[in-house]
Scaffold this motif. Structure first.
Motif, PDB file in Angstrom:
ATOM      1  N   ARG A 188      26.121 -35.164  27.254  1.00  0.00           N
ATOM      2  CA  ARG A 188      27.463 -35.086  27.787  1.00  0.00           C
ATOM      3  C   ARG A 188      28.457 -35.851  27.412  1.00  0.00           C
ATOM      4  NH1 ARG A 188      25.723 -34.516  33.507  1.00  0.00           N
ATOM      5  NH2 ARG A 188      27.221 -35.570  34.297  1.00  0.00           N
ATOM      6  N   LEU A 232      27.878 -29.025  31.041  1.00  0.00           N
ATOM      7  CA  LEU A 232      28.491 -29.096  32.562  1.00  0.00           C
ATOM      8  C   LEU A 232      29.958 -29.215  31.926  1.00  0.00           C
ATOM      9  CD1 LEU A 232      28.055 -32.901  34.171  1.00  0.00           C
ATOM     10  CD2 LEU A 232      30.268 -32.305  33.491  1.00  0.00           C
ATOM     11  N   GLY A 247      33.620 -29.406  34.417  1.00  0.00           N
ATOM     12  CA  GLY A 247      34.465 -30.058  36.068  1.00  0.00           C
ATOM     13  C   GLY A 247      35.849 -29.471  36.529  1.00  0.00           C
ATOM     14  N   THR A 248      36.217 -29.506  37.945  1.00  0.00           N
ATOM     15  CA  THR A 248      37.714 -29.378  37.958  1.00  0.00           C
ATOM     16  C   THR A 248      38.368 -29.924  38.756  1.00  0.00           C
ATOM     17  OG1 THR A 248      36.677 -28.531  39.652  1.00  0.00           O
ATOM     18  CG2 THR A 248      37.177 -27.194  37.942  1.00  0.00           C
ATOM     19  N   GLN A 249      39.623 -30.416  38.624  1.00  0.00           N
ATOM     20  CA  GLN A 249      40.894 -31.546  39.149  1.00  0.00           C
ATOM     21  C   GLN A 249      41.040 -30.385  40.460  1.00  0.00           C
ATOM     22  OE1 GLN A 249      42.959 -33.428  36.857  1.00  0.00           O
ATOM     23  NE2 GLN A 249      42.360 -35.525  38.933  1.00  0.00           N
ATOM     24  N   ASN A 291      36.707 -28.666  44.208  1.00  0.00           N
ATOM     25  CA  ASN A 291      37.253 -29.442  44.726  1.00  0.00           C
ATOM     26  C   ASN A 291      37.086 -29.795  46.027  1.00  0.00           C
ATOM     27  OD1 ASN A 291      38.389 -29.030  41.797  1.00  0.00           O
ATOM     28  ND2 ASN A 291      37.867 -31.007  41.958  1.00  0.00           N
ATOM     29  N   VAL A 316      38.001 -35.677  40.555  1.00  0.00           N
ATOM     30  CA  VAL A 316      37.181 -34.617  39.720  1.00  0.00           C
ATOM     31  C   VAL A 316      35.961 -34.159  40.377  1.00  0.00           C
ATOM     32  CG1 VAL A 316      36.242 -33.952  37.109  1.00  0.00           C
ATOM     33  CG2 VAL A 316      38.235 -35.387  37.522  1.00  0.00           C
ATOM     34  N   SER A 317      35.365 -33.014  40.509  1.00  0.00           N
ATOM     35  CA  SER A 317      34.171 -32.090  40.935  1.00  0.00           C
ATOM     36  C   SER A 317      33.738 -32.438  40.033  1.00  0.00           C
ATOM     37  CB  SER A 317      34.717 -31.481  41.700  1.00  0.00           C
ATOM     38  OG  SER A 317      33.346 -30.542  42.173  1.00  0.00           O
ATOM     39  N   SER A 318      32.567 -32.102  39.332  1.00  0.00           N
ATOM     40  CA  SER A 318      31.138 -32.197  38.238  1.00  0.00           C
ATOM     41  C   SER A 318      30.618 -30.816  38.842  1.00  0.00           C
ATOM     42  CB  SER A 318      30.843 -32.683  36.972  1.00  0.00           C
ATOM     43  OG  SER A 318      32.567 -33.841  36.950  1.00  0.00           O
ATOM     44  N   ASN A 319      29.936 -30.142  38.128  1.00  0.00           N
ATOM     45  CA  ASN A 319      29.085 -29.146  38.262  1.00  0.00           C
ATOM     46  C   ASN A 319      27.698 -29.511  36.562  1.00  0.00           C
ATOM     47  OD1 ASN A 319      28.600 -27.936  40.978  1.00  0.00           O
ATOM     48  ND2 ASN A 319      31.026 -27.656  39.996  1.00  0.00           N
TER      49      ASN A 319
END
Length: 477
Positions: A49, A116, A118-120, A161, A167-170
């Motif tokens: 990570r 992983l 992520g977006t914002q 999001n 921040v949204s992480s996958n």
């Protein structure tokens, strides 16, 4: 829509799954070490990570590209986490054809083990309002052969999001190894009091709809549709209004009005599906074009003719004439809510307020919903009164947009507050009100028609039937 991107863990490797929760990496060794010159290394995924460098700049601007961009200040170089440069994010122009995919692409320069993503949303100094609620992920090792990521259940949609800033992480399960990565999405068209509207690609819809549907000529191809969905926390009043809107739209049947295709009212969330046209909205279409000339032909510049613009004006007036005959008040007529197909047929739509690309067209008045004040009649702004006559006012502004090729916003030299003050001048009618200027492309007789649409007295404004009859003779048969 604006996106930020975060990618995790660089490891130059080729992957082979062996046990759940752990991965054996085949890594080139300097000396042959069994298995044909490869060294086996065991890696636990929960330890993988490490940020790749979208936020801190180790991934360079030139390695971040996109399918399109709305302005230079919303180019792909601004798609960095917690970044407020430019306008705070990357923003694409939006899909124009069913086959068009908008994407943000990263070149990682070497094969990289990704676990992983992520977006914002759009940050923009705490003023941004846009975010991606879902997206897909494509990846490639050589930039030629692309694959679509799917989870172990075969699902390829990643949820993004729920608000602008968090921040949204996958976690990618399974992880991937790639050099090139693309985030692909469909646009969130709008957000209003009822819920949200998304642009989606539907497969098998022509077969699902009954005979005589507007999609029958699509030969089972996927089609673009707009899906309007009621929010889960909507009030009972909003639910009733949503059902009322479905009932009204089910009655509409006109060549220049968008069609309701199907609805879901048997279970939550309530939603409705409408047509979406291949050439997108009229504002975007015209803003990318110039008036037809020898220069545009010689340089292959996209163009439209004066005859095209007049034909668009007639179609909009025809659609509004139909709505007026049903005593239907639109409330938000503008080029952004007029869609075009590949034959330049216009269909009037209404995808709710605060469309991402046009958020600056709306103003939030204290204690009231966001309003398109630059298109609104004075009585709508000051008194909250919406009628067919106020739609006529908005039609005049829409005509002005068409004949300026949507190159600027109405009253572009006035602030939102000054636009509201100007509505007071229309009410007082003492000669101090500011009118929109006559577009250079606009025939004088047509500008006179616009001015009549902006009459202070409601009874002095033309009807949509009168507007249609005045405009139709100006179009070449």
């Amino acid at each position: 829509m604006h996106l930020f991107l975060l990618l995790i863990l660089p490891v130059p490797a080729v992957i082979g799954q062996i046990d759940p929760g752990m991965t054996y990496l085949q890594k080139e060794a300097s000396q042959p070490a069994g298995y044909g010159g490869f060294l086996l290394t065991r890696v636990f995924l929960e330890h993988c990570r490490y940020a790749l460098g979208m936020e801190d700049g180790r991934i360079k601007d030139e390695d971040i590209t996109a399918s399109s961009q709305w302005y230079d200040t919303t180019g792909p170089q601004y798609a960095r986490l917690h970044c407020d440069n430019g306008d705070g994010a990357w923003c694409p122009k939006g899909p124009l054809e069913p086959s068009d995919s908008q994407y943000l692409q990263i070149d990682l320069k070497k094969l990289t083990f990704l676990t992983l993503i992520g977006t914002q949303g759009r940050y923009a100094g705490n003023l941004g309002k846009e975010f991606a609620q879902e997206y897909r992920l494509n990846y490639s090792r050589d930039g030629q052969l692309w694959k679509s990521w799917k989870n172990r259940q075969g699902q390829g949609v990643l949820f993004g999001n729920k608000n602008t800033y968090a921040v949204s992480s996958n976690d990618l399960k399974p992880p991937i190894i790639a050099r090139f990565v693309r985030l692909i999405f469909r646009e969130k068209l709008g957000e209003g009091q009822f819920g949200e509207v998304h642009l989606c690609e539907a497969e098998g819809l022509p077969d699902f709809l009954r005979e005589g549907s507007p999609l029958q000529d699509r030969d089972r191809r996927s089609v673009l549709v707009a899906v309007k969905q009621l929010r889960a926390d909507a009030t009972s009043q909003a639910r009733n209004d949503f059902l009322k809107e479905i009932k009204i739209m089910s009655r509409l049947d006109d060549p220049n009005i968008i069609r309701l295709l199907c609805v879901c009212v048997s279970s939550d969330p309530l939603c409705m599906v409408t047509e979406y046209m291949e050439n997108g909205d009229l504002n975007m279409f015209l803003s990318q074009r110039e008036i037809e000339s020898t220069l545009t032909h010689a340089n292959n510049i996209p163009s439209v003719s004066l005859s095209d613009l007049l034909h668009m004006a007639v179609q909009i007036s025809s659609g509004m004439r139909y709505l007026a005959s049903l005593n239907f008040v639109h409330r938000d007529l503008a080029t952004r809510n007029c869609l075009l197909d590949r034959r330049l047929t216009i269909k009037i739509a209404d995808f709710g307020m605060s469309r991402n690309l046009y958020s600056s067209d709306y103003y939030r008045i204290q204690g009231r919903a966001v309003l398109p004040i630059r298109w609104m009649a004075w009585e709508s702004i000051l008194l909250g009164k919406f009628t067919t006559a106020s739609d006529v006012w908005a039609f005049g502004v829409t005509l002005w947009e068409v004949f300026t090729l949507c190159k600027e916003q109405p009253y572009s030299l006035l602030s939102d507050e000054q636009v509201i003050e100007n509505s007071g001048e229309f009410f007082r009618n003492q000669g101090r009100q500011v009118f929109l200027y006559a577009p250079p492309l606009c025939p004088p007789s047509l500008f006179e028609l616009m001015m009549r649409c902006w009459s202070r007295n409601i009874l002095d404004r033309p009807t949509f039937e009168g507007l249609y009859q005045a405009l139709r003779p100006q179009v070449n048969p």
